[in-house]
Design an enzyme around this catalytic site. Sequence first.
Site, mmCIF file in Angstrom:
data_model
loop_
_atom_site.group_PDB
_atom_site.id
_atom_site.type_symbol
_atom_site.label_atom_id
_atom_site.label_comp_id
_atom_site.label_asym_id
_atom_site.label_seq_id
_atom_site.Cartn_x
_atom_site.Cartn_y
_atom_site.Cartn_z
ATOM 1 C CG HIS A 274 -7.246 82.917 6.497
ATOM 2 N ND1 HIS A 274 -6.893 83.052 7.817
ATOM 3 C CD2 HIS A 274 -6.098 82.924 5.779
ATOM 4 C CE1 HIS A 274 -5.575 83.150 7.883
ATOM 5 N NE2 HIS A 274 -5.070 83.063 6.679
ATOM 6 C CG ASP B 9 -2.074 81.411 -0.943
ATOM 7 O OD1 ASP B 9 -1.056 82.088 -1.147
ATOM 8 O OD2 ASP B 9 -2.175 80.595 -0.023
HETATM 9 N N1 ACO Z 1 -14.056 75.611 -0.351
HETATM 10 C C1 ACO Z 1 -15.213 75.015 0.065
HETATM 11 N N2 ACO Z 1 -15.594 74.882 1.354
HETATM 12 C C2 ACO Z 1 -14.742 75.343 2.271
HETATM 13 C C3 ACO Z 1 -13.513 75.955 1.958
HETATM 14 C C4 ACO Z 1 -13.189 76.081 0.587
HETATM 15 N N3 ACO Z 1 -12.025 76.641 0.218
HETATM 16 N N4 ACO Z 1 -12.872 76.313 3.093
HETATM 17 C C5 ACO Z 1 -13.673 75.932 4.095
HETATM 18 N N5 ACO Z 1 -14.821 75.350 3.622
HETATM 19 C C6 ACO Z 1 -15.966 74.875 4.403
HETATM 20 C C7 ACO Z 1 -15.662 73.550 5.106
HETATM 21 O O1 ACO Z 1 -16.054 72.429 4.319
HETATM 22 C C8 ACO Z 1 -16.496 73.674 6.352
HETATM 23 O O2 ACO Z 1 -17.849 73.428 6.002
HETATM 24 P P1 ACO Z 1 -18.851 72.660 7.026
HETATM 25 O O3 ACO Z 1 -19.008 73.607 8.177
HETATM 26 O O4 ACO Z 1 -20.071 72.422 6.246
HETATM 27 O O5 ACO Z 1 -18.147 71.384 7.431
HETATM 28 C C9 ACO Z 1 -16.417 75.166 6.705
HETATM 29 O O6 ACO Z 1 -16.194 75.830 5.456
HETATM 30 C C10 ACO Z 1 -15.300 75.499 7.681
HETATM 31 O O7 ACO Z 1 -14.087 75.008 7.126
HETATM 32 P P2 ACO Z 1 -12.875 74.441 7.986
HETATM 33 O O8 ACO Z 1 -12.075 73.542 7.106
HETATM 34 O O9 ACO Z 1 -13.391 73.897 9.286
HETATM 35 O O10 ACO Z 1 -12.088 75.780 8.305
HETATM 36 P P3 ACO Z 1 -10.611 75.864 8.801
HETATM 37 O O11 ACO Z 1 -10.484 77.158 9.508
HETATM 38 O O12 ACO Z 1 -10.217 74.626 9.528
HETATM 39 O O13 ACO Z 1 -9.755 75.873 7.427
HETATM 40 C C11 ACO Z 1 -8.601 76.586 5.491
HETATM 41 C C12 ACO Z 1 -9.175 76.997 6.869
HETATM 42 C C13 ACO Z 1 -7.673 75.383 5.671
HETATM 43 C C14 ACO Z 1 -7.786 77.738 4.964
HETATM 44 C C15 ACO Z 1 -9.769 76.248 4.534
HETATM 45 O O14 ACO Z 1 -10.608 77.353 4.381
HETATM 46 C C16 ACO Z 1 -9.275 75.737 3.186
HETATM 47 O O15 ACO Z 1 -9.000 74.547 3.037
HETATM 48 N N6 ACO Z 1 -9.140 76.656 2.148
HETATM 49 C C17 ACO Z 1 -8.616 76.258 0.863
HETATM 50 C C18 ACO Z 1 -7.112 76.172 0.916
HETATM 51 C C19 ACO Z 1 -6.477 77.538 0.977
HETATM 52 O O16 ACO Z 1 -6.806 78.433 0.217
HETATM 53 N N7 ACO Z 1 -5.492 77.661 1.882
HETATM 54 C C20 ACO Z 1 -4.710 78.889 2.015
HETATM 55 C C21 ACO Z 1 -5.057 79.585 3.277
HETATM 56 S S1 ACO Z 1 -4.173 81.113 3.393
HETATM 57 C C22 ACO Z 1 -2.615 80.660 3.795
HETATM 58 O O17 ACO Z 1 -2.346 79.678 4.426
HETATM 59 C C23 ACO Z 1 -1.567 81.505 3.332
#
Ligand code: ACO
Length: 425
Positions: free
Chosen positions: A304, A361
């Site tokens: 998140h 979610d």
């Molecule tokens: N699975 C694997 N790796 C992940 C995940 C995941 N679900 N989420 C983040 N990471 C990793 C990224 O690859 C990144 O790794 P790195 O530092 O080696 O490059 C690190 O964790 C940081 O991730 P970001 O994408 O920079 O974090 P951001 O805050 O931009 O993204 C997000 C947040 C979009 C929610 C992300 O965690 C994600 O894509 N999750 C899966 C989708 C999801 O469940 N979305 C619902 C969110 S809740 C809502 O909107 C109601």
Amino acid sequence: MANSADLTVDGKTYSFPTLEGTENEKAFDISNLRDQTGYVTLDRGYKNTGATKSAITFLDGEKGILQYRGYSIEDLAAKASFLGVAYLLIYGELPTQTQYDKFESDIRHHTMVNEDMRKIFDGFPVDAHPMGVLSSLVSAMSAFYPDVNDEDNTDLHIIRLLAKLPTIATWSYKRSKGHPMNYPQNKLDYIQNFLNMMFALPVEDYTVDPVVVEALNVLLILHADHEQNCSTSTVRLVGSSQANIYSSISAGVSALWGPLHGGANQEVIEMLENIKADGGDVSKYVEMAKNAKSTGFRLYGFGHRVYKNFDPRAKIIKKAADDVLSKLGVNDPILDIAKGLEEAALNDDYFVSRKLYPNVDFYSGIIYRALGIPTNMFTVMFAIGRLPGWIAQWKEMRENKEPIGRPRQIYTGPTHREFVPVEKR
Ligand code: ACO
């Protein structure tokens, strides 16, 4: 100087005021940054940028706190009704009994949708995703209420949106099934009405199960607002051009649909189904997620932008999933796979070091499934829950007379070039 921040650039020092919210959130006020220094900020994904001051929802991602108008999500989920929470978000206070009765009754008496709008459904392919239909129909509402720009009627538009969204949502589902659309019934309350329109068939009796009503009440409350998230920021940005409330909310529905935002609840169930079909080995998927850059696979429902310890909504939902499934006598192997996946990820350094925890979610889809709601309607359920938050944020933005939202950029394209005639290219 107290309450200011100094910035030295190109040999000159500039002072910017700082400010603090009621929960001690600190910010630099850079409203005059470009005018003073000639510089803009670059903050891709707005990870550090406060777009507005807001008195609606507070969250602390480090401590796992979420409050609507000062009331904790745990209290509201346990003690309030969804429409009571909607009133709280939109009007700022929990309603008195009289206020609640009027609000509820107004919504109950605006659930019918114009018959001409009903005809629009016939133009969609039967397998259209209900989020696309929902967004289109909400936008179409502006055509049916030409007084939409009359600010004196804002409360009526708010009632119409809250009242008609479940009707539109369930009709898109009924059409996809080839079933007759059910009309709303004034004798039923908000959630009962939704369930009746969704599941009742003309050929047999349908009785609303109070366990299902209670579960939906909690789920809708947990989704009702989440401050400046992607869809809410979209609603505010669209509304900042003084676009009407229906167009602004329709844009929010579209933003919510994406799999990184509200669309994640559908992705989670599809992912869990795949894991099950693949033999149930969660560790294989944890490894794939760790190599996201090469596999392109993310654990949906994990991570998140703001919660870095736990998502308080996920805690409530995980417990609710256990309760609802046991009360309904549903034994869903997907729940065990989800728990196994959560445990494996939470014990893995990749997830621990990046502070990736289950989000709202991760378990919500398991409950929706147990309630009989089909997978492609999960994000629609989220939209019904989030509607009061979008409305509250749109209203606040307009009442505060916020300027049009218009970010800057750092241009990286070619510098000026002479035009080349086609025969010389
Ligand atoms: N699975 C694997 N790796 C992940 C995940 C995941 N679900 N989420 C983040 N990471 C990793 C990224 O690859 C990144 O790794 P790195 O530092 O080696 O490059 C690190 O964790 C940081 O991730 P970001 O994408 O920079 O974090 P951001 O805050 O931009 O993204 C997000 C947040 C979009 C929610 C992300 O965690 C994600 O894509 N999750 C899966 C989708 C999801 O469940 N979305 C619902 C969110 S809740 C809502 O909107 C109601």
